[in-house]
Design a protein around this motif. Structure first.
Motif, PDB file in Angstrom:
ATOM      1  N   LYS A 130       0.376  -1.295   0.092  1.00  0.00           N
ATOM      2  CA  LYS A 130       0.038   0.132   0.148  1.00  0.00           C
ATOM      3  C   LYS A 130       0.977   1.151   0.075  1.00  0.00           C
ATOM      4  CE  LYS A 130      -4.056   1.526   2.092  1.00  0.00           C
ATOM      5  NZ  LYS A 130      -4.928   1.450   3.657  1.00  0.00           N
ATOM      6  N   LYS A 131       1.600   0.835   1.245  1.00  0.00           N
ATOM      7  CA  LYS A 131       2.789   2.227   0.797  1.00  0.00           C
ATOM      8  C   LYS A 131       3.102   2.560  -0.553  1.00  0.00           C
ATOM      9  CE  LYS A 131       6.635  -0.551   2.956  1.00  0.00           C
ATOM     10  NZ  LYS A 131       6.947  -1.167   4.900  1.00  0.00           N
ATOM     11  N   LYS A 140       1.173   4.445  -2.506  1.00  0.00           N
ATOM     12  CA  LYS A 140       1.317   5.688  -2.455  1.00  0.00           C
ATOM     13  C   LYS A 140       2.147   6.482  -3.516  1.00  0.00           C
ATOM     14  CE  LYS A 140      -0.097   9.316   0.168  1.00  0.00           C
ATOM     15  NZ  LYS A 140      -1.737  10.022   0.235  1.00  0.00           N
ATOM     16  N   VAL A 141       3.287   6.075  -3.099  1.00  0.00           N
ATOM     17  CA  VAL A 141       4.418   6.965  -3.560  1.00  0.00           C
ATOM     18  C   VAL A 141       3.708   6.697  -4.904  1.00  0.00           C
ATOM     19  CG1 VAL A 141       6.426   6.584  -3.977  1.00  0.00           C
ATOM     20  CG2 VAL A 141       5.716   5.872  -1.784  1.00  0.00           C
ATOM     21  N   LEU A 144       1.592   9.869  -5.533  1.00  0.00           N
ATOM     22  CA  LEU A 144       1.895  11.388  -5.218  1.00  0.00           C
ATOM     23  C   LEU A 144       2.833  11.761  -6.673  1.00  0.00           C
ATOM     24  CD1 LEU A 144       3.934  10.705  -1.598  1.00  0.00           C
ATOM     25  CD2 LEU A 144       1.885  11.785  -2.079  1.00  0.00           C
ATOM     26  N   SER A 145       3.468  10.549  -6.564  1.00  0.00           N
ATOM     27  CA  SER A 145       4.439  11.059  -8.200  1.00  0.00           C
ATOM     28  C   SER A 145       3.529  11.286  -8.761  1.00  0.00           C
ATOM     29  CB  SER A 145       5.415   9.470  -8.497  1.00  0.00           C
ATOM     30  OG  SER A 145       5.894   8.600  -7.654  1.00  0.00           O
ATOM     31  N   SER A 150       0.592  13.040  -8.729  1.00  0.00           N
ATOM     32  CA  SER A 150       0.459  13.678  -8.882  1.00  0.00           C
ATOM     33  C   SER A 150       0.991  15.120  -9.093  1.00  0.00           C
ATOM     34  CB  SER A 150       0.341  14.197  -7.043  1.00  0.00           C
ATOM     35  OG  SER A 150      -0.865  13.271  -6.480  1.00  0.00           O
ATOM     36  N   THR A 151       2.421  14.468  -8.923  1.00  0.00           N
ATOM     37  CA  THR A 151       4.138  15.712  -9.085  1.00  0.00           C
ATOM     38  C   THR A 151       3.973  15.598 -10.336  1.00  0.00           C
ATOM     39  OG1 THR A 151       4.860  15.147  -7.038  1.00  0.00           O
ATOM     40  CG2 THR A 151       6.112  15.477  -8.788  1.00  0.00           C
ATOM     41  N   SER A 183      15.662   6.022   4.209  1.00  0.00           N
ATOM     42  CA  SER A 183      14.739   4.572   3.867  1.00  0.00           C
ATOM     43  C   SER A 183      15.446   3.782   4.845  1.00  0.00           C
ATOM     44  CB  SER A 183      14.551   4.393   2.648  1.00  0.00           C
ATOM     45  OG  SER A 183      15.761   4.090   1.576  1.00  0.00           O
ATOM     46  N   LYS A 193      13.748   3.190   7.780  1.00  0.00           N
ATOM     47  CA  LYS A 193      11.899   3.272   8.123  1.00  0.00           C
ATOM     48  C   LYS A 193      11.913   2.039   7.393  1.00  0.00           C
ATOM     49  CE  LYS A 193      11.024   7.855   6.865  1.00  0.00           C
ATOM     50  NZ  LYS A 193      10.518   8.597   6.059  1.00  0.00           N
ATOM     51  N   PRO A 194      11.024   1.582   8.027  1.00  0.00           N
ATOM     52  CA  PRO A 194      10.695  -0.179   6.858  1.00  0.00           C
ATOM     53  C   PRO A 194      10.195   0.054   5.463  1.00  0.00           C
ATOM     54  CG  PRO A 194       8.669   0.020   8.963  1.00  0.00           C
ATOM     55  CD  PRO A 194       9.558   1.634   8.679  1.00  0.00           C
ATOM     56  N   TYR A 195      11.046   0.615   4.870  1.00  0.00           N
ATOM     57  CA  TYR A 195      10.743   0.812   3.320  1.00  0.00           C
ATOM     58  C   TYR A 195      11.828   0.818   2.954  1.00  0.00           C
ATOM     59  CZ  TYR A 195       9.371   5.213   0.990  1.00  0.00           C
ATOM     60  OH  TYR A 195       8.331   5.749  -0.365  1.00  0.00           O
TER      61      TYR A 195
END
Lengths: 262, 327
Positions: free
Chosen positions: A2-3, A6-7, A10-11, A13-14, A92, A95-97
Motif C-alpha cells: 500500500k505504501k 501511495k508513492v 504521489l508521483s 500528482s507531481t 529509507s 524506515k520499513p521502506y
C-alpha cells in the motif's frame, strides 16, 4: 504494498504539477514508432516482406513495443544511484521502506501518464497502417501474455535495481546504465525484431536476459511464439536468479555504505 | 528504576578513502593504481543511555558525532564493537526496530518537494501502518504544538527553512518513536524557530518519555534541550556527564563583569587581571574560581563601581577553548 501505491499516487500528482512535460511525452510517444515504421517501410520498398515481417507486421511490432515499454520498462537506476551517492537512502534505511521500490513506483507514475497519452496515438497509427492485421487471441494466450508482461517487467526492474546499486562501488552509475541500455535495445529486440538481425546476434541473445523483457511478450501478443510455456518458464528463472543476485549485492553494498551527508 | 534503551560498547567505524592526487599525471596514474588511507571516524566509544534521557553530542566537524548517530540508527555498519538500541542490533534493520525509532537530518529532506507536507504524512501512515484514529490524534497534537496549521497545504518547495523543519519534525514523530535521533535539527534556522523547536522537543520528551539524542553546533540547543552531554573529538569520547559537571571540570574560571562610573584605562586593568572584554566603562575579567572574590574586593576598593556581575563560563566558551587546544 500500500505504501508504494501511495508513492505511485504521489508521483502521479507531481507529474500533473509540470504540465509542459506532458506535451513532451506525447511527442515522444508519437515519434518513436512512426520513425521506426517509416524506416522499415522504405527498406521494404516494393517487397511484400522481409524475414517474415510485412508492413503491417512492422507496424504492429513497433506499436506493441511502444506500449510494452510503458507497461514494462521504467528506467530508475539513475534515481537509485543518485540516492545512494547523495545519501538520500539514509531516510529509507531507518524506515520499513525500500528506496528501490520507491524509485520504481515513482518511475511507473510517468509511465502511466505516457501510456494514457500514447494510446490514442497508437490507435490512430494502427488505424492508418495496420488495420488489416489479423490478431488471434485466446484466453490461454491472454493469460500467458499477462504473466509474460509481469515477468518481463520484473526482469527489467531487477536489472535497473542492480545497475542502481552499483553506486555502492562506483561514483557514477550512468555509464553502466548506458551500456546496458544499448545491449537491451540490441539484444532485446527494441531496435529491430531479433529474427531480422544477424544469426550471431540471435545466438548471443539466447544467453542474455534482455530478449525476455519486451521481445517475449510482444511476440506472444503477435502469436509468434511456438512454445509459450517454455518462454515464460525461462522468464521466471531469470526473475529468480536476478532477485537472488540483487539481494546479495544489496547486502554487500550496505556493508560498504558510508552514509554520505547529513 | 529506569532502564537503559541504548547500550554502546567499543563502537568503532573506520572508512577507507582514496587519497586524492593533484595534477593530470597523478590523476591518470590513479586510474590504474589507487592509494587508500583509513580514516578512524569513531574509535571504541562506549556509553549507555536510559529511557527518557536527552543527550547531546558535542564536538567539532568530523569528530564522529554523526557517524555514531548513524550507527545507532542502523544506517551504517560498525567496523567493530556492538550497538544495542531498544534491544535490537540497529544494523540488522529489523522492522520492529524501525517502527520504534526516528531520525531527523537537518540537511536531508524526507518530505516531497513538489507536494504539501500532509502528503508525506499520509505516506508515513502507510509506511508505519499507523491506525487512522491514532494518526489523526498524533497529527493534530503535533500540528498544535508547532503551530503550523496554515502551511500544511503549501507545496514544500514554497516553505521557508524553518517551516520545513517543523514539518519534518512532525513527519518523524507520527509513529510515536521511542528513540529520536536528531542530526543538527536547528541548522540554519532563525532564532525564533530555534527556540520553538527546542521547546517542542522538551515538551515531546516530557509527555511521551521519548529518548532524544542530538548533535548540534549550537550550544544553546544542547544547553536548552539536554540534561547530559557526550563530548567527542577525533572519534573518541572525551567527556560524558551533566552540563554542570562539564563546566565544573573544564570551566575553571569565572567572569567578573564590571561597570565603572567613568572610563578606566585598559592597560591599568590588565595589571590587575586578564581582561577578555573592554569597552571603556565596562570590562570583563576572566579569573580562576578560587581567586574571584579577592579580585572583586580589590576592584571595589580601587575604583568607583556602578555594577559588578559574577558569571559562570559559558558552555560555548569551554568547547571553543577545548577544541582549539588551549585547555
Amino acid at each position: 504494498m500500500k505504501k508504494y501505491f501511495k508513492v505511485f499516487l504521489l508521483s502521479l500528482s507531481t507529474q500533473f504539477q509540470y504540465r509542459s512535460n506532458l506535451v513532451m511525452w506525447l511527442i515522444v510517444a508519437f515519434l518513436e514508432p512512426v520513425v521506426m515504421v517509416m524506416v522499415w517501410s522504405s527498406i521494404l520498398g516494393d517487397r511484400p516482406e522481409i524475414g517474415g515481417y510485412g508492413r503491417s507486421d512492422f507496424v504492429l511490432y513497433y506499436l506493441s513495443t511502444t506500449v510494452a515499454w510503458y507497461f514494462v520498462g521504467g528506467v530508475f537506476s539513475g534515481r537509485v544511484g543518485q540516492a545512494i551517492k547523495q545519501g538520500e537512502i539514509n531516510k529509507s534505511l531507518i524506515k520499513p521502506y525500500s528506496v528501490v521500490m520507491e524509485a520504481m513506483a515513482g518511475e511507473q507514475a510517468w509511465k502511466v501518464v505516457s501510456l494514457a497519452l500514447s494510446l490514442p496515438v497508437v490507435a490512430l497509427l494502427w488505424h492508418l497502417f495496420g488495420a488489416d492485421y489479423n490478431l488471434q487471441m485466446t484466453w490461454f494466450l491472454a493469460l500467458a501474455l499477462l504473466v509474460s508482461i509481469i515477468f518481463g517487467a520484473s526482469i527489467f526492474a531487477l536489472i535497473e535495481a542492480l545497475i542502481g546499486i552499483t553506486a555502492f562501488w562506483f561514483v557514477e552509475v550512468w555509464p553502466i546504465g548506458e551500456v546496458i541500455g544499448v545491449l537491451r535495445n540490441l539484444f532485446g529486440g527494441i531496435l529491430a525484431p531479433l529474427t531480422l538481425l544477424p544469426l550471431y546476434i540471435q545466438r548471443i541473445a539466447v544467453y542474455l536476459p534482455f530478449k525476455y523483457i519486451f521481445y517475449t511478450p510482444v511476440n506472444l501478443f503477435m502469436g509468434r511464439v511456438e512454445n509459450p510455456l517454455r518462454e515464460i518458464g525461462i522468464q521466471g528463472l531469470y526473475v529468480g536468479v536476478l532477485y537472488i543476485f540483487y539481494k546479495y549485492l544489496w547486502k554487500q553494498g550496505l556493508r560498504r555504505y558510508e552514509g554520505i551527508g547529513g | 528504576m529506569s532502564k537503559s534503551v541504548i547500550e554502546i560498547k567499543d563502537l568503532t567505524k573506520h572508512f577507507k578513502v582514496p587519497v586524492k592526487t593533484v595534477g593530470f599525471g597523478a590523476s591518470l596514474r590513479s586510474l590504474f593504481v589507487r592509494k587508500y588511507k583509513t580514516v578512524k571516524a569513531v574509535e571504541k566509544i562506549s556509553f549507555s543511555i536510559e529511557e527518557g534521557e536527552m543527550v547531546g553530542f558535542l564536538g567539532p566537524n568530523g569528530a564522529g558525532k554523526t557517524t555514531t548517530l548513524k550507527m545507532m540508527a542502523g544506517i551504517l555498519y560498525p567496523t567493530s564493537g556492538t550497538a544495542q538500541v531498544l534491544g535490537y542490533t540497529p544494523s540488522e534493520r529489523k522492522r520492529g526496530f524501525q517502527q520504534k525509532i526516528s531520525m531527523v537530518m537537518g540537511q536531508k529532506n524526507q518530505l516531497w518537494w513538489d507536494l504539501p507536507a500532509t502528503e508525506a504524512y499520509e505516506l508515513n501512515k502507510e509506511i508505519y501502518g499507523i491506525p487512522t484514529p491514532e494518526f489523526k490524534e498524533t497529527l493534530s497534537e503535533l500540528i498544535a504544538l508547532l503551530s503550523v496549521e496554515d502551511i500544511l497545504q503549501t507545496p514544500v518547495r514554497k516553505l521557508s527553512l524553518g517551516q520545513r523543519m517543523k514539518c519534518e519534525l512532525i513527519a518523524s514523530l507520527l509513529h510515536r518513536p521511542k528513540v529520536l535521533f536528531l542530526d543538527e535539527p536547528t541548522i540554519g534556522l532563525d532564532l525564533m524557530t530555534q527556540k520553538k523547536v527546542r521547546e517542542f522537543l522538551r515538551e515531546i520528551n516530557r509527555k511521551t518519555k521519548t529518548t532524544v539524542i542530538l548533535t548540534s553546533h549550537y550550544m544553546e540547543d544542547v544547553e536548552a534541550i539536554c540534561d547530559r552531554v557526550i563530548m567527542i573529538d577525533k572519534g573518541q569520547k572525551l567527556y560524558d556527564g551533566s552540563i554542570k559537571g562539564l563546566i565544573a571540570k573544564y570551566g575553571n574560571e569565572k567572569y567578573l563583569q564590571i561597570d565603572f562610573d567613568s572610563p578606566v584605562d585598559r592597560q591599568e586593568l590588565e595589571e590587575i587581571g586578564r581582561v577578555v572584554e573592554y569597552e571603556g566603562v565596562r570590562a570583563t575579567f576572566a579569573v580562576s574560581r578560587k581567586d574571584h572574590t579577592a579580585l572583586a574586593a580589590k576592584i571595589l576598593t580601587k575604583y568607583k563601581v556602578d555594577n559588578l556581575d559574577i558569571q559562570e563560563v559559558k558552555l560555548e566558551d569551554i568547547i571553543l577553548k577545548h577544541f582549539s587546544g588551549q585547555k
